[in-house]
Design a protein around this motif. Sequence first.
Motif, PDB file in Angstrom:
ATOM      1  N   ALA A   1       2.639   4.029   9.566  1.00  0.00           N
ATOM      2  CA  ALA A   1       4.007   3.493   9.486  1.00  0.00           C
ATOM      3  C   ALA A   1       4.265   2.529  10.635  1.00  0.00           C
ATOM      4  CB  ALA A   1       5.022   4.633   9.498  1.00  0.00           C
ATOM      5  N   ALA A   2       3.842   2.927  11.823  1.00  0.00           N
ATOM      6  CA  ALA A   2       4.063   2.081  13.000  1.00  0.00           C
ATOM      7  C   ALA A   2       3.306   0.758  12.879  1.00  0.00           C
ATOM      8  CB  ALA A   2       3.617   2.826  14.264  1.00  0.00           C
TER       9      ALA A   2
ATOM     10  N   GLY B   1       1.413   4.851  -3.897  1.00  0.00           N
ATOM     11  CA  GLY B   1       1.158   6.280  -3.732  1.00  0.00           C
ATOM     12  C   GLY B   1       2.392   7.123  -3.498  1.00  0.00           C
ATOM     13  N   PHE B   2       3.467   6.820  -4.200  1.00  0.00           N
ATOM     14  CA  PHE B   2       4.695   7.591  -4.011  1.00  0.00           C
ATOM     15  C   PHE B   2       4.549   9.042  -4.474  1.00  0.00           C
ATOM     16  CE2 PHE B   2       8.960   9.003  -5.425  1.00  0.00           C
ATOM     17  CZ  PHE B   2       9.596   8.977  -4.191  1.00  0.00           C
ATOM     18  N   SER B   3       3.615   9.285  -5.376  1.00  0.00           N
ATOM     19  CA  SER B   3       3.448  10.657  -5.877  1.00  0.00           C
ATOM     20  C   SER B   3       3.145  11.623  -4.733  1.00  0.00           C
ATOM     21  CB  SER B   3       2.336  10.707  -6.921  1.00  0.00           C
ATOM     22  OG  SER B   3       1.113  10.298  -6.343  1.00  0.00           O
ATOM     23  N   GLN B   4       2.421  11.137  -3.714  1.00  0.00           N
ATOM     24  CA  GLN B   4       2.169  11.988  -2.538  1.00  0.00           C
ATOM     25  C   GLN B   4       3.472  12.445  -1.908  1.00  0.00           C
ATOM     26  OE1 GLN B   4      -1.168  10.071   0.078  1.00  0.00           O
ATOM     27  NE2 GLN B   4      -0.214   8.450  -1.107  1.00  0.00           N
ATOM     28  N   VAL B   5       4.447  11.531  -1.881  1.00  0.00           N
ATOM     29  CA  VAL B   5       5.738  11.849  -1.262  1.00  0.00           C
ATOM     30  C   VAL B   5       6.468  12.918  -2.077  1.00  0.00           C
ATOM     31  CG1 VAL B   5       8.003  10.931  -0.629  1.00  0.00           C
ATOM     32  CG2 VAL B   5       5.941   9.555  -0.225  1.00  0.00           C
TER      33      VAL B   5
ATOM     34  N   LEU C   1       7.160  -1.036   0.515  1.00  0.00           N
ATOM     35  CA  LEU C   1       7.160   0.304  -0.081  1.00  0.00           C
ATOM     36  C   LEU C   1       6.040   1.164   0.506  1.00  0.00           C
ATOM     37  CD1 LEU C   1       7.984  -0.631  -3.790  1.00  0.00           C
ATOM     38  CD2 LEU C   1       9.509   0.458  -2.133  1.00  0.00           C
ATOM     39  N   MET C   2       4.911   0.528   0.798  1.00  0.00           N
ATOM     40  CA  MET C   2       3.801   1.236   1.425  1.00  0.00           C
ATOM     41  C   MET C   2       4.217   1.724   2.818  1.00  0.00           C
ATOM     42  SD  MET C   2       0.113  -0.544   1.921  1.00  0.00           S
ATOM     43  CE  MET C   2      -1.346   0.392   2.317  1.00  0.00           C
ATOM     44  N   ASN C   3       4.931   0.856   3.528  1.00  0.00           N
ATOM     45  CA  ASN C   3       5.468   1.210   4.838  1.00  0.00           C
ATOM     46  C   ASN C   3       6.404   2.411   4.713  1.00  0.00           C
ATOM     47  OD1 ASN C   3       6.444   1.153   7.448  1.00  0.00           O
ATOM     48  ND2 ASN C   3       7.113  -0.967   7.393  1.00  0.00           N
TER      49      ASN C   3
ATOM     50  N   ALA D   1      -2.374 -12.997   8.220  1.00  0.00           N
ATOM     51  CA  ALA D   1      -3.641 -12.739   7.528  1.00  0.00           C
ATOM     52  C   ALA D   1      -3.710 -11.278   7.079  1.00  0.00           C
ATOM     53  CB  ALA D   1      -4.817 -13.067   8.446  1.00  0.00           C
ATOM     54  N   PHE D   2      -3.241 -10.379   7.927  1.00  0.00           N
ATOM     55  CA  PHE D   2      -3.217  -8.955   7.583  1.00  0.00           C
ATOM     56  C   PHE D   2      -2.341  -8.750   6.342  1.00  0.00           C
ATOM     57  CE2 PHE D   2      -4.153  -4.913  10.175  1.00  0.00           C
ATOM     58  CZ  PHE D   2      -4.213  -4.115   9.044  1.00  0.00           C
ATOM     59  N   ALA D   3      -1.193  -9.381   6.346  1.00  0.00           N
ATOM     60  CA  ALA D   3      -0.284  -9.251   5.205  1.00  0.00           C
ATOM     61  C   ALA D   3      -0.906  -9.827   3.935  1.00  0.00           C
ATOM     62  CB  ALA D   3       1.043  -9.960   5.508  1.00  0.00           C
ATOM     63  N   ARG D   4      -1.607 -10.942   4.075  1.00  0.00           N
ATOM     64  CA  ARG D   4      -2.273 -11.548   2.911  1.00  0.00           C
ATOM     65  C   ARG D   4      -3.254 -10.550   2.288  1.00  0.00           C
ATOM     66  NH1 ARG D   4       0.350 -14.222   0.614  1.00  0.00           N
ATOM     67  NH2 ARG D   4       1.020 -16.325   1.054  1.00  0.00           N
ATOM     68  N   VAL D   5      -4.003  -9.851   3.141  1.00  0.00           N
ATOM     69  CA  VAL D   5      -4.979  -8.877   2.647  1.00  0.00           C
ATOM     70  C   VAL D   5      -4.264  -7.676   2.020  1.00  0.00           C
ATOM     71  CG1 VAL D   5      -6.821  -7.295   3.344  1.00  0.00           C
ATOM     72  CG2 VAL D   5      -6.779  -9.628   4.247  1.00  0.00           C
ATOM     73  N   LEU D   6      -3.218  -7.197   2.664  1.00  0.00           N
ATOM     74  CA  LEU D   6      -2.462  -6.075   2.096  1.00  0.00           C
ATOM     75  C   LEU D   6      -1.879  -6.445   0.733  1.00  0.00           C
ATOM     76  CD1 LEU D   6      -0.495  -4.886   5.277  1.00  0.00           C
ATOM     77  CD2 LEU D   6      -2.360  -3.659   4.134  1.00  0.00           C
TER      78      LEU D   6
END
Lengths: 566, 566
Positions: free
Chosen positions: A376-377, A19-23, A355-357, A506-511
């Motif tokens: 971000a946090a 979603g870089f277009s938002q930026v 990149l999402m971060n 596990a969170f990272a796996r889902v992301l």
Amino acid sequence: MPYRAPTNDFRFLMENVVGFSQVSETERFSEATSDMVDAILTEAAKMSEEILAPLQRNGDLHPAHLENGVVRTSPGFADGYAAIAEGGWIGMSAAPENGGLGLPMTLTTAVNEMMSSACLSLQLNPLMTQGQIEALEHHASDEILNLYVPKLISGEWCGTMNLTEPQAGSDVGALRSKAEPNGDGSYAISGQKIYISWADNDFTENVCHLVLARLPDGVPGTKGISLFMVPKFIPDAEGNLGERNSLRVVSLEHKMGLHGSPTAVMEYDGARGWLVGPEHGGMAAMFTMMNNARLGVGVQGIGSAEGAYQHALGYAQDRKQGKAPGTGTIIEHADVRRMLAEMKADVYAARSIALMNAVAIDMATATEDAGWAARAALLTPICKAFGTDVGIDVSAKGVQVHGGMGFIEETGAAQYSRDVRVTAIYEGTNGIQAMDLVARKMMDGGEAAFALIEEIEGNAEAAKASHPELAEAVWGAAESLRETTEWLVAQEMTDRFAGAVPYLRAFARVLGAHAHLKTALLGDEARLRLATFYIKRLLPEHAGLLAQVREGGEDVMALTPDDLAA
Amino acid sequence: MPYRAPTNDFRFLMENVVGFSQVSETERFSEATSDMVDAILTEAAKMSEEILAPLQRNGDLHPAHLENGVVRTSPGFADGYAAIAEGGWIGMSAAPENGGLGLPMTLTTAVNEMMSSACLSLQLNPLMTQGQIEALEHHASDEILNLYVPKLISGEWCGTMNLTEPQAGSDVGALRSKAEPNGDGSYAISGQKIYISWADNDFTENVCHLVLARLPDGVPGTKGISLFMVPKFIPDAEGNLGERNSLRVVSLEHKMGLHGSPTAVMEYDGARGWLVGPEHGGMAAMFTMMNNARLGVGVQGIGSAEGAYQHALGYAQDRKQGKAPGTGTIIEHADVRRMLAEMKADVYAARSIALMNAVAIDMATATEDAGWAARAALLTPICKAFGTDVGIDVSAKGVQVHGGMGFIEETGAAQYSRDVRVTAIYEGTNGIQAMDLVARKMMDGGEAAFALIEEIEGNAEAAKASHPELAEAVWGAAESLRETTEWLVAQEMTDRFAGAVPYLRAFARVLGAHAHLKTALLGDEARLRLATFYIKRLLPEHAGLLAQVREGGEDVMALTPDDLAA
């Protein structure tokens, strides 16, 4: 195989996945047009491939060393550093009013990854400076800001961070370094600091140390700590360098890897320093620097992984084995193919998280929206720990793909593995990251986490029509993550901490699965195949990890020190 | 913390878990009474702790090196080797008629593990010799046997294995070394061999190379390969050393670790050699040596893991952190406790597999029962790959427990991690082990695997009354393994190979759970807590692994080399 920067992946992820277009639609980052992004990626790729990558082995073979108290850096590093500085890459996200380019952190993240792949030990130097610039932008007086930041951005000076002391590692609050007011607005800083990355060099005219120390009236623990700027050479108000400060490199560590980066024990003996931020407010300032650095270190892991992957891929494409079908090279073997596929799929997943971060950081900067700041946090510890774990795992597989050659140093595969190892340790061990995730980052009762999981479930829901099998798998994993998160936020800290590392993974796996799923929808056949591989073969790991989390802390803490020593 | 040999665990596992009593009840091993076992373990522990462990760092800091064509070994290694030889540890399982002690491989396995923990790089030398002794016992003529084996057992001479050539790694059949008959019963061996561990030293009077080469009428591929004994110095019939043979160490490799073990490029230039086994029968003889060596290398991994575990545990018990509760050391932190528990639980699991493997070898030797031989053959690749993966994983966690100190070489934690890395590569990479498991070791249609799984399910069934939760978990995992094995044996090779590595690891997870479950039944509270930890937190990994296996090879091979390079 020489390093080739994955600029296509950066463009693809920025355009389609994170979603870089938002930026670029914000006023703050309106200059970050598609053309600008292309130009930046192209230029940084060129420098990384042509100037930095050839230095990678030099750092290992000719480590930084101490010569009569002066650090001598690896051959070519001065030129590599000059190229980074001249390219404007150090301060690319710094404010334009201080000489920075004001570009989004998303772009800095892509550029940092390329530099990390090319020459990790050198890249650590500007990464430290980037963190210092951000800390000063947020916390320093105008005087300090105007004096130091332009020189840091130009690369004439570089920055370090000085937290750790022999008795104060993860427990920063135990530090003993002291700061006494000199009466002229400056302070006399005394104490010993360890693990100081790039504490000195022979290519910048000054080295600016941000040092945590305690004022005479500072209470014990983290609340009594202040932050000071302690330059190697003391500048006058115009930035002309004067007297040598009372600080010195005592020794350099002999490390497992990253030999090109000097890691020092530093001695401050009444060195002159200037307060950054309020008295006793050092930790807040340091956290600004650390959060930036934690994203940056995660990216170091990903960059190392990309470098190691390309190195292994090149070997697998070249290495003939009599029995291999097709091309006759080992890439035809299913097990080698599996390893390479895991490496590529994991790098892609970790890169998407970084990149999402960065997009969340940029949106928080541009909009001052608390939701973006919370995202971000939340993502920072995941990016740091998963990115560096991917770096370690992918470089280990890189060694394995090389077979016997992998263990021989001249091959270069082992260096990736040795160099990246520290990234899981510095800037807060990956265990600390995981605890940060399940404690501080869940102080909102899991709100930021649930918002993200909901977004993932929504996207998975929408993908069910076109890609039912993949979408179901991602939805189910996200749902398990949601249930476990609900359980987690209701637990005591010991129960959270005992499962923190598996929970983060596990969170990272889902992301990662979410990024691969979004990618799969876009019609590129090769990317669909990689996404399918990730979702079917790597995502299932989440189940075993979440099972561990749900066991809580009881059986962990039940194993007494005596049990462990039996 | 100095190394302390885990003799209690060896005794416990032998008595209660891996069925060693069956071995000591055979006529062949009737001397291996409980008293004998105690005496052996005690003596080997003493030597490992007092003589070998102090040499560990020497190997790393003062690597073996080449001096005018002669290998100079690390300080103290000659004394360490002498202690191993004098203790009778090299030939402890060799036949008494050749000077060996005729003891069970189970005991050799325990002793090898202790020596590996204490000084891995030196231990590799007698491990190679053990493999050579076994190959000669099975395949050599009486003349060769009587001439070489007693000297190898006494340690006066040592042995190496020479398979690999630059173009022939995992694909041994591609080798080019030649053997020409000299007309006097000997052969002239010519060729270059690489990765020769302990190719030379300065503490044995002779070095005996077993070399694979092709006779003039040898067909291409593995079926045209013969095995030759090629000594450094040519002995007369009484074993007196004569002429220097035409072989030399060309160079030593600069490796990631295991610096105390010289790894050589060897050049044979018409060197005199003698046939071992029949013409063109070299591979069979080599496999005897390799099977022994594969168990031995798995044990190296376990030994390294034990050493790294103890090192990390010692640090965690000593390292003060202000915030830690209780003792004030980092062992009070749930995440550190978790890491140490994982390390200990995995070492125990891997050790049980190795001892179970050795018991199967001993039973096959003592009874010539095909079932035991098949079980030994099945377990060997699992022991090798899982044992070395545990070595890598546990030593990596050991680094992590040390925090920043882990990356500093003087701490010693990094050495475990660097040294053990090669064990996943040599004697057949772990990928090769996994392929061996799903292909050669399943040529019986899975019979040996199903017999073992049935035994596990039977024991789990019996445990349900007293330990329902643990027993259910183990039974369920074994059942999943059985179902996946049934699926696996019905697949084409590509489908098997693509999931071979996860399959092997899942199998090991179940075997480890079985050992922990048997242990849990015996009433020792501390062991029950460790078993609970393993079964609840580590065993669940099997599900994700088996899910990967069941995906087959399609999505792996669908990722073309072009996809991977995109």
